[in-house]
Design a protein around this motif. Structure first.
Motif, PDB file in Angstrom:
ATOM      1  N   ASP A 110       0.830  -1.203   0.000  1.00  0.00           N
ATOM      2  CA  ASP A 110       0.000   0.000   0.000  1.00  0.00           C
ATOM      3  C   ASP A 110       0.867   1.257   0.000  1.00  0.00           C
ATOM      4  OD1 ASP A 110      -2.289  -1.523   0.039  1.00  0.00           O
ATOM      5  OD2 ASP A 110      -2.649  -1.295   2.196  1.00  0.00           O
ATOM      6  N   VAL A 111       1.962   1.191   0.758  1.00  0.00           N
ATOM      7  CA  VAL A 111       2.866   2.341   0.848  1.00  0.00           C
ATOM      8  C   VAL A 111       3.441   2.677  -0.522  1.00  0.00           C
ATOM      9  CG1 VAL A 111       5.124   3.065   1.697  1.00  0.00           C
ATOM     10  CG2 VAL A 111       3.462   2.101   3.285  1.00  0.00           C
ATOM     11  N   VAL A 112       3.981   1.682  -1.206  1.00  0.00           N
ATOM     12  CA  VAL A 112       4.659   1.980  -2.473  1.00  0.00           C
ATOM     13  C   VAL A 112       3.692   2.255  -3.609  1.00  0.00           C
ATOM     14  CG1 VAL A 112       6.694   0.645  -1.839  1.00  0.00           C
ATOM     15  CG2 VAL A 112       4.886  -0.448  -3.170  1.00  0.00           C
ATOM     16  N   SER A 113       2.426   1.834  -3.460  1.00  0.00           N
ATOM     17  CA  SER A 113       1.461   2.058  -4.541  1.00  0.00           C
ATOM     18  C   SER A 113       0.465   3.165  -4.208  1.00  0.00           C
ATOM     19  CB  SER A 113       0.699   0.768  -4.853  1.00  0.00           C
ATOM     20  OG  SER A 113      -0.027   0.304  -3.718  1.00  0.00           O
ATOM     21  N   TYR A 180      10.856  -3.874  -5.119  1.00  0.00           N
ATOM     22  CA  TYR A 180      11.088  -4.570  -6.386  1.00  0.00           C
ATOM     23  C   TYR A 180       9.824  -4.557  -7.246  1.00  0.00           C
ATOM     24  CZ  TYR A 180      11.617  -8.275  -9.779  1.00  0.00           C
ATOM     25  OH  TYR A 180      11.635  -8.983 -10.962  1.00  0.00           O
ATOM     26  N   TRP A 181       8.686  -4.820  -6.608  1.00  0.00           N
ATOM     27  CA  TRP A 181       7.404  -4.846  -7.321  1.00  0.00           C
ATOM     28  C   TRP A 181       7.124  -3.499  -7.974  1.00  0.00           C
ATOM     29  CZ3 TRP A 181       2.627  -2.447  -5.755  1.00  0.00           C
ATOM     30  CH2 TRP A 181       1.498  -2.882  -6.468  1.00  0.00           C
ATOM     31  N   LEU A 182       7.446  -2.418  -7.260  1.00  0.00           N
ATOM     32  CA  LEU A 182       7.253  -1.082  -7.816  1.00  0.00           C
ATOM     33  C   LEU A 182       8.161  -0.875  -9.026  1.00  0.00           C
ATOM     34  CD1 LEU A 182       6.057   1.800  -7.568  1.00  0.00           C
ATOM     35  CD2 LEU A 182       7.957   2.345  -6.044  1.00  0.00           C
ATOM     36  N   ASP A 183       9.433  -1.245  -8.891  1.00  0.00           N
ATOM     37  CA  ASP A 183      10.391  -1.064  -9.994  1.00  0.00           C
ATOM     38  C   ASP A 183      10.053  -1.951 -11.188  1.00  0.00           C
ATOM     39  OD1 ASP A 183      11.758   0.752  -8.446  1.00  0.00           O
ATOM     40  OD2 ASP A 183      13.272  -0.683  -7.759  1.00  0.00           O
ATOM     41  N   ALA A 184       9.373  -3.084 -10.919  1.00  0.00           N
ATOM     42  CA  ALA A 184       9.019  -4.022 -11.991  1.00  0.00           C
ATOM     43  C   ALA A 184       7.721  -3.631 -12.685  1.00  0.00           C
ATOM     44  CB  ALA A 184       8.902  -5.437 -11.428  1.00  0.00           C
ATOM     45  N   GLY A 185       7.222  -2.445 -12.410  1.00  0.00           N
ATOM     46  CA  GLY A 185       6.016  -1.979 -13.092  1.00  0.00           C
ATOM     47  C   GLY A 185       4.734  -2.523 -12.509  1.00  0.00           C
ATOM     48  N   LEU A 186       4.732  -2.779 -11.193  1.00  0.00           N
ATOM     49  CA  LEU A 186       3.552  -3.266 -10.481  1.00  0.00           C
ATOM     50  C   LEU A 186       3.086  -4.629 -10.999  1.00  0.00           C
ATOM     51  CD1 LEU A 186       1.494   0.056 -10.237  1.00  0.00           C
ATOM     52  CD2 LEU A 186       3.410  -0.691  -8.842  1.00  0.00           C
ATOM     53  N   GLN A 187       4.054  -5.456 -11.330  1.00  0.00           N
ATOM     54  CA  GLN A 187       3.764  -6.816 -11.801  1.00  0.00           C
ATOM     55  C   GLN A 187       4.501  -7.836 -10.941  1.00  0.00           C
ATOM     56  OE1 GLN A 187       1.583  -7.793 -14.120  1.00  0.00           O
ATOM     57  NE2 GLN A 187       0.988  -5.636 -14.402  1.00  0.00           N
ATOM     58  N   PRO A 188       3.877  -8.968 -10.615  1.00  0.00           N
ATOM     59  CA  PRO A 188       2.526  -9.393 -10.996  1.00  0.00           C
ATOM     60  C   PRO A 188       1.468  -8.515 -10.336  1.00  0.00           C
ATOM     61  CG  PRO A 188       3.407 -10.845  -9.305  1.00  0.00           C
ATOM     62  CD  PRO A 188       4.528  -9.939  -9.705  1.00  0.00           C
ATOM     63  N   PRO A 189       0.187  -8.713 -10.672  1.00  0.00           N
ATOM     64  CA  PRO A 189      -0.868  -7.890 -10.062  1.00  0.00           C
ATOM     65  C   PRO A 189      -0.748  -7.843  -8.542  1.00  0.00           C
ATOM     66  CG  PRO A 189      -1.780  -9.246 -11.795  1.00  0.00           C
ATOM     67  CD  PRO A 189      -0.358  -9.691 -11.623  1.00  0.00           C
ATOM     68  N   ARG A 190      -1.174  -6.745  -7.978  1.00  0.00           N
ATOM     69  CA  ARG A 190      -0.978  -6.460  -6.557  1.00  0.00           C
ATOM     70  C   ARG A 190      -1.433  -7.595  -5.647  1.00  0.00           C
ATOM     71  NH1 ARG A 190      -4.258  -4.256  -2.751  1.00  0.00           N
ATOM     72  NH2 ARG A 190      -3.301  -3.012  -1.086  1.00  0.00           N
TER      73      ARG A 190
END
Length: 213
Positions: A110-113, A180-190
């Motif tokens: 939630d913080v990073v998104s 890492y998830w943020l840098d990877a373009g929010l993939q896989p889905p949250r």
């Protein structure tokens, strides 16, 4: 008559609008600064652009924040405080430990998104070389570890040293995975990402059963 009559709404209140309170003005400036820092980064951001984005003059901006570092410090401090509150709220949201682990990991995603990007500053700040800013981020991380440590100590009955090491592991896993998830373009889905990391963490922490009483 000696002198001129004041214009409606003057001084500093064009078109008769009421003067903005200091706290409201500060919030407005922080919002503008967050946008500029988010797009430019700390080093490339300019106070001129922040003032223009906020629709104020540079002297008004400097009345609230004497320099760019002061402005950035205020943003990072607010983001760090919000992150700690988010993690603590996640831990308090349930007494079921499996659900609590998932809630804690979800808090970091939630913080990073976050839509306004405010709390991302804790993870993305490019001024970690500045001791004061680094200290703000480190203190926030330590506060999150404290909150997890308290829950682990209470629920698993472990001595503080072991409980804190587990807490460091969970916070480290959550922070690294979310970044890492943020840098990877929010993939896989949250939701998939949260489930994957929750399953990984629970298979370890679940080995320490809740101690009743």
């Amino acid at each position: 008559m000696n002198g001129q009559a004041s214009l409606p709404g003057s001084p500093g209140t064009p078109t008769g609008r009421p003067r903005m309170t200091r706290s409201a003005r500060r919030a407005q400036l922080l919002e503008a600064a967050r946008d500029v820092f988010g797009h430019r980064g700390y080093h490339a951001a300019a106070m001129d652009e922040i003032a223009e984005r906020a629709g104020v003059s540079k002297p008004v901006l400097y009345q609230h924040f004497p320099g760019k570092l002061d402005l950035y410090r205020a943003l990072v401090q607010g983001a760090a405080d919000d992150m700690v509150r988010t993690v603590r709220a996640a831990i308090r949201s349930t007494t079921d430990n499996k659900a609590r682990v998932q809630a804690t990991i979800q808090a970091y995603f939630d913080v990073v998104s976050s839509r306004d990007g405010a709390m991302r500053l804790v993870f993305e700040t490019d001024t970690r070389a500045t001791p004061e800013i680094a200290g703000l981020v480190d203190r926030a991380t330590s506060d999150c570890i404290d909150a997890v440590t308290e829950a682990v100590t209470t629920d698993a009955g472990l001595e503080p040293e072991r409980a804190r090491l587990l807490a460091v592991g969970l916070v480290g896993l959550s922070t690294t995975a979310a970044r890492y998830w943020l840098d990877a373009g929010l993939q896989p889905p949250r939701e998939d990402a949260i489930t994957l990391m929750s399953q990984l963490a629970w298979r370890g922490i679940g080995g320490f059963p809740r101690q009743e009483g």
